[in-house]
Design a protein around this motif. Structure first.
Motif, PDB file in Angstrom:
ATOM      1  N   HIS A 102      35.511  31.375  54.915  1.00 11.45           N
ATOM      2  CA  HIS A 102      36.664  31.503  55.446  1.00 11.45           C
ATOM      3  C   HIS A 102      38.845  32.110  54.384  1.00 11.45           C
ATOM      4  CE1 HIS A 102      39.369  29.532  58.268  1.00 11.45           C
ATOM      5  NE2 HIS A 102      40.063  29.157  57.883  1.00 11.45           N
ATOM      6  N   ILE A 103      37.881  31.360  54.131  1.00 17.19           N
ATOM      7  CA  ILE A 103      39.243  31.356  52.841  1.00 17.19           C
ATOM      8  C   ILE A 103      39.376  33.437  52.255  1.00 17.19           C
ATOM      9  CG2 ILE A 103      39.993  29.097  52.322  1.00 17.19           C
ATOM     10  CD1 ILE A 103      39.512  30.125  49.769  1.00 17.19           C
ATOM     11  N   ASN A 104      38.516  33.594  52.350  1.00 17.40           N
ATOM     12  CA  ASN A 104      38.775  34.880  51.874  1.00 17.40           C
ATOM     13  C   ASN A 104      40.023  35.377  53.116  1.00 17.40           C
ATOM     14  OD1 ASN A 104      37.071  34.989  49.309  1.00 17.40           O
ATOM     15  ND2 ASN A 104      35.216  35.621  49.893  1.00 17.40           N
ATOM     16  N   GLU A 105      39.072  35.423  54.076  1.00 11.85           N
ATOM     17  CA  GLU A 105      39.817  36.221  55.552  1.00 11.85           C
ATOM     18  C   GLU A 105      41.604  35.422  55.246  1.00 11.85           C
ATOM     19  OE1 GLU A 105      37.416  35.504  58.380  1.00 11.85           O
ATOM     20  OE2 GLU A 105      35.970  37.079  57.736  1.00 11.85           O
ATOM     21  N   ALA A 106      41.810  34.485  54.178  1.00 12.99           N
ATOM     22  CA  ALA A 106      42.864  33.718  55.500  1.00 12.99           C
ATOM     23  C   ALA A 106      44.168  35.196  54.327  1.00 12.99           C
ATOM     24  CB  ALA A 106      43.417  32.740  53.680  1.00 12.99           C
ATOM     25  N   GLU A 107      45.308  35.286  55.158  1.00 11.65           N
ATOM     26  CA  GLU A 107      46.357  35.648  54.472  1.00 11.65           C
ATOM     27  C   GLU A 107      47.332  34.741  54.598  1.00 11.65           C
ATOM     28  OE1 GLU A 107      48.088  37.988  54.279  1.00 11.65           O
ATOM     29  OE2 GLU A 107      46.876  40.176  54.722  1.00 11.65           O
ATOM     30  N   TYR A 108      47.853  34.460  53.529  1.00  7.61           N
ATOM     31  CA  TYR A 108      49.644  33.666  53.359  1.00  7.61           C
ATOM     32  C   TYR A 108      50.444  33.884  53.736  1.00  7.61           C
ATOM     33  CZ  TYR A 108      45.432  31.052  51.486  1.00  7.61           C
ATOM     34  OH  TYR A 108      44.292  30.573  50.953  1.00  7.61           O
ATOM     35  N   GLY A 109      50.619  35.914  53.921  1.00 11.23           N
ATOM     36  CA  GLY A 109      51.861  36.661  54.182  1.00 11.23           C
ATOM     37  C   GLY A 109      52.392  37.629  53.113  1.00 11.23           C
ATOM     38  N   LYS A 110      53.139  37.676  53.264  1.00 12.58           N
ATOM     39  CA  LYS A 110      52.892  39.439  52.720  1.00 12.58           C
ATOM     40  C   LYS A 110      54.548  39.300  51.647  1.00 12.58           C
ATOM     41  CE  LYS A 110      50.203  42.823  53.916  1.00 12.58           C
ATOM     42  NZ  LYS A 110      50.069  43.404  55.816  1.00 12.58           N
ATOM     43  N   ASN A 111      55.656  39.213  52.149  1.00  8.56           N
ATOM     44  CA  ASN A 111      57.019  39.085  51.728  1.00  8.56           C
ATOM     45  C   ASN A 111      57.876  38.167  51.777  1.00  8.56           C
ATOM     46  OD1 ASN A 111      57.296  42.653  50.996  1.00  8.56           O
ATOM     47  ND2 ASN A 111      56.331  42.427  53.615  1.00  8.56           N
ATOM     48  N   PRO A 112      58.281  37.408  50.423  1.00  9.99           N
ATOM     49  CA  PRO A 112      58.875  38.763  49.502  1.00  9.99           C
ATOM     50  C   PRO A 112      57.391  38.305  49.030  1.00  9.99           C
ATOM     51  CG  PRO A 112      60.148  37.241  49.403  1.00  9.99           C
ATOM     52  CD  PRO A 112      59.571  36.625  50.352  1.00  9.99           C
ATOM     53  N   LYS A 113      56.725  39.868  48.419  1.00 12.63           N
ATOM     54  CA  LYS A 113      55.569  39.838  47.157  1.00 12.63           C
ATOM     55  C   LYS A 113      55.826  38.669  46.388  1.00 12.63           C
ATOM     56  CE  LYS A 113      55.948  44.090  44.910  1.00 12.63           C
ATOM     57  NZ  LYS A 113      57.253  43.945  43.558  1.00 12.63           N
ATOM     58  N   GLU A 114      56.557  38.504  45.496  1.00 19.86           N
ATOM     59  CA  GLU A 114      56.761  37.833  44.523  1.00 19.86           C
ATOM     60  C   GLU A 114      56.809  36.784  45.053  1.00 19.86           C
ATOM     61  OE1 GLU A 114      58.932  39.346  45.945  1.00 19.86           O
ATOM     62  OE2 GLU A 114      59.650  40.996  44.207  1.00 19.86           O
ATOM     63  N   LEU A 115      56.800  36.354  45.864  1.00 14.12           N
ATOM     64  CA  LEU A 115      56.080  34.563  46.128  1.00 14.12           C
ATOM     65  C   LEU A 115      54.609  34.490  46.811  1.00 14.12           C
ATOM     66  CD1 LEU A 115      57.584  32.122  46.662  1.00 14.12           C
ATOM     67  CD2 LEU A 115      58.998  33.111  49.214  1.00 14.12           C
ATOM     68  N   TYR A 116      54.184  35.508  47.457  1.00 12.38           N
ATOM     69  CA  TYR A 116      52.481  35.442  47.972  1.00 12.38           C
ATOM     70  C   TYR A 116      51.263  35.765  47.145  1.00 12.38           C
ATOM     71  CZ  TYR A 116      55.414  34.098  52.254  1.00 12.38           C
ATOM     72  OH  TYR A 116      55.906  33.339  53.140  1.00 12.38           O
ATOM     73  N   GLU A 117      52.052  36.528  46.124  1.00 14.73           N
ATOM     74  CA  GLU A 117      51.061  37.159  45.518  1.00 14.73           C
ATOM     75  C   GLU A 117      50.734  35.941  44.097  1.00 14.73           C
ATOM     76  OE1 GLU A 117      51.761  41.883  45.135  1.00 14.73           O
ATOM     77  OE2 GLU A 117      52.531  40.415  43.264  1.00 14.73           O
ATOM     78  N   PRO A 118      51.477  35.020  43.786  1.00 13.11           N
ATOM     79  CA  PRO A 118      50.817  34.007  43.231  1.00 13.11           C
ATOM     80  C   PRO A 118      50.154  32.623  44.074  1.00 13.11           C
ATOM     81  CG  PRO A 118      53.309  34.814  42.359  1.00 13.11           C
ATOM     82  CD  PRO A 118      53.234  35.287  43.683  1.00 13.11           C
ATOM     83  N   ILE A 119      50.283  33.296  45.068  1.00 12.27           N
ATOM     84  CA  ILE A 119      48.886  32.123  45.799  1.00 12.27           C
ATOM     85  C   ILE A 119      48.077  32.504  45.936  1.00 12.27           C
ATOM     86  CG2 ILE A 119      49.297  31.516  48.419  1.00 12.27           C
ATOM     87  CD1 ILE A 119      52.304  31.258  48.321  1.00 12.27           C
ATOM     88  N   SER A 120      48.288  34.125  46.354  1.00 15.50           N
ATOM     89  CA  SER A 120      46.685  34.893  46.268  1.00 15.50           C
ATOM     90  C   SER A 120      45.827  34.947  45.413  1.00 15.50           C
ATOM     91  CB  SER A 120      46.352  36.631  46.982  1.00 15.50           C
ATOM     92  OG  SER A 120      47.168  36.297  48.607  1.00 15.50           O
ATOM     93  N   TYR A 121      46.734  34.776  44.427  1.00 17.66           N
ATOM     94  CA  TYR A 121      46.244  35.077  42.870  1.00 17.66           C
ATOM     95  C   TYR A 121      45.162  33.177  42.927  1.00 17.66           C
ATOM     96  CZ  TYR A 121      46.099  33.948  37.931  1.00 17.66           C
ATOM     97  OH  TYR A 121      46.207  34.097  36.696  1.00 17.66           O
ATOM     98  N   MET A 122      46.289  32.144  43.375  1.00 20.78           N
ATOM     99  CA  MET A 122      45.932  30.913  42.788  1.00 20.78           C
ATOM    100  C   MET A 122      44.637  30.203  43.699  1.00 20.78           C
ATOM    101  SD  MET A 122      46.685  28.854  40.740  1.00 20.78           S
ATOM    102  CE  MET A 122      45.897  26.558  40.564  1.00 20.78           C
ATOM    103  N   MET A 123      44.624  30.840  45.218  1.00 19.58           N
ATOM    104  CA  MET A 123      43.553  29.836  45.890  1.00 19.58           C
ATOM    105  C   MET A 123      42.167  31.199  45.597  1.00 19.58           C
ATOM    106  SD  MET A 123      45.261  28.262  47.791  1.00 19.58           S
ATOM    107  CE  MET A 123      43.339  27.590  48.856  1.00 19.58           C
ATOM    108  N   GLN A 124      42.293  32.397  44.677  1.00 17.90           N
ATOM    109  CA  GLN A 124      41.177  33.353  44.071  1.00 17.90           C
ATOM    110  C   GLN A 124      41.053  33.019  43.472  1.00 17.90           C
ATOM    111  OE1 GLN A 124      39.963  35.075  46.716  1.00 17.90           O
ATOM    112  NE2 GLN A 124      41.060  34.377  48.191  1.00 17.90           N
ATOM    113  N   LEU A 125      41.026  31.615  42.220  1.00 18.19           N
ATOM    114  CA  LEU A 125      40.828  31.407  41.309  1.00 18.19           C
ATOM    115  C   LEU A 125      39.246  30.726  41.484  1.00 18.19           C
ATOM    116  CD1 LEU A 125      44.009  30.304  39.392  1.00 18.19           C
ATOM    117  CD2 LEU A 125      42.270  32.398  38.595  1.00 18.19           C
TER     118      LEU A 125
END
Lengths: 322, 322
Positions: free
Chosen positions: A14-37
């Motif tokens: 379920h969370i591997n399919e999650a999309e939190y958002g795209k732009n600005p990437k400075e904000l969304y990349e850290p979220i994906s990074y954290m959730m994938q730890l």
């Protein structure tokens, strides 16, 4: 009933399919990074398990479980800034890998996303879910502040310590379980017992963590043994030692706490822990909370056979002897 | 219909009675401090006004108005850390008066309290309110990140600038109005027009702010004139100047932007603003958004007489010529 492994896989996909958002990437990349730890995903799995006690279709609780995991990670992102922590699950923290403003703002966004995810839950009194969730979120913030206060507070009582770990750790476990139970259709009384089971398991779990930090096997726990001792962290062990120590050992303890040589410090404090049977004291406390937890679970009005998985999970958590 | 002054008094007495919590005081004192710093209370008043367009009993919207004001202040508390700002409304920021961890954590708590307050609103589809509120909250975070990105971004287009001020400023005005309208019982179409009125007023308001920073009277605006110029802030004025400047003035502009002497810098940039009619350009843009705003307001299906107070408030905001 689904097994822990089945629920873990369901949640992970379920969370591997999650999309939190795209732009600005400075904000969304850290979220994906954290959730994938990664991590144990303990809280969302507890939500799914609690739902499964009352309802076959656990998918109903997936958005809420996801919300709780995002909230938990939001609190870690902000705690890492406050604690100046360089690593989280062996990887750089957001605040170190990016910077402090990005860690603040992506954390804020995760908190908002958590509420959005919770609101995706259908066929439920959403106000009730939000009440449980928001009250818990407030308590988690309070717990973090009380923990920070301990650093400069001269003495901490047993009650203050237990209140702090309840707020900082236990309430989110209780909340995870209660929200799952509500989504599964539990009545108020059962939901309350499930919550209290979570609170008491959480207290036992945190006390166990304190014990392992001083008495565990670092090669298994993955943590530096004696980290709490070196930092003079006001754990249940140290609080009890300060309370119990005889006049004759007072000076020895005070000197040890000021000792800059970590190895010497650990040896002296551990010897005092042994002399005053501090590990036994803490194990005793842990057992009290475990017993309370199982009492609450036993009062949940469902077949005993359904409780096996949740009991087994709690036992797994607690069997990390080293 | 209630006047601005009546609504201001109603809201002020409502938040003066508010209790956000007590312990730990390190967390709750900064929240009370921040909420008592005052300000125009523009957003909550807009919520109450929008409610009043459709409903005599504006008290229905008080919790939501309060939620929006707490959310707005949460964003200020965290922005002040990121911007390293020492003062807010003439008083020390939380981050300066207390410290960074307390500013992060009390901000977090304000965000949660905002959702709790919103959920106190009765007799309304709470999921709809939460959708509007949370979508806006996400956009405000995105806007803040885009604004921070501008600092290191070599060139910023008009479109990027307008998107940023829309997210950072305008959507919260739109949200304040829409939430008030929904609580007042507006239908979807009217709520949308009210929202778009807010968005366009917000854009006009921010452009006006940019104009005042360079062309206002500091003794009246209470701000340092030319603050944006000194900081090379990528406002609509500077973006348009960079776009319009002839080859002959290119070097003059580049040199001025690097000039460490603030007075010289302001004189040169202002002379270029005058030469290229940048103020007129910005005023023209502002008028376009004002016109759009009034078009949306005119489409709201209620008596024209009821719109007078909201029009008057918008005009007051815009008449701050200096």
């Amino acid at each position: 009933m689904k097994t822990y492994q089945q629920l873990f896989e369901l949640f992970t996909s379920h969370i591997n399919e999650a999309e939190y958002g795209k732009n600005p990437k400075e904000l969304y990349e850290p979220i994906s990074y954290m959730m994938q730890l990664g991590g144990k995903r303990l809280r969302p799995i507890l939500s799914l398990m609690a739902c499964n006690l009352f309802e076959e279709n656990v998918a109903k609780a997936l958005h809420a479980a996801h919300a709780i995991e995002v909230f938990h990670n939001f609190s870690l992102v902000h705690d890492d800034i406050m604690d100046n922590a360089p690593l989280r699950r062996g990887k750089e923290t957001i605040y170190k890998k990016w910077n402090m403003p990005i860690a603040i703002l992506s954390g804020d966004l995760m908190m908002i996303k958590a509420t959005q995810l919770l609101c995706k839950t259908n066929d439920v009194d959403i106000r009730e879910l939000l009440n449980v969730f928001n009250n818990t979120a407030v308590e988690v913030c309070e717990g973090q502040q009380i923990d920070m206060n301990f650093e400069t507070q001269k003495s901490v009582s047993h009650e203050e310590y237990l209140e702090m770990i309840k707020l900082k750790t236990a309430v989110l476990l209780g909340c995870s379980l209660k929200i799952g139970a509500i989504i599964g259709g539990a009545n108020k009384e059962d939901a309350k017992h499930i919550y209290d089971f979570g609170i008491n398991i959480g207290l036992a779990f945190q006390i166990q963590d304190d014990i392992l930090d001083s008495f565990g096997d670092g090669s298994i726990t993955g943590k530096q043994v004696g980290g709490d001792i070196i930092a003079n962290k006001k754990t249940l062990l140290l609080i009890e030692l300060i309370d119990s120590v005889h006049k004759d050992d007072q000076l020895l303890l005070e000197k040890a706490m000021k000792n800059q040589n970590d190895n010497e410090k650990i040896i002296v404090i551990l010897s005092l822990y042994n002399k005053y049977k501090i590990q036994e004291f803490a194990e005793g406390k842990k057992e009290i909370y475990l017993k309370l937890a199982y009492e609450h679970l036993s009062k949940v009005n469902i077949e005993e056979s359904k409780k096996v998985i949740i009991t087994h999970t709690a036992q797994e958590l607690m069997s990390r002897i080293s």
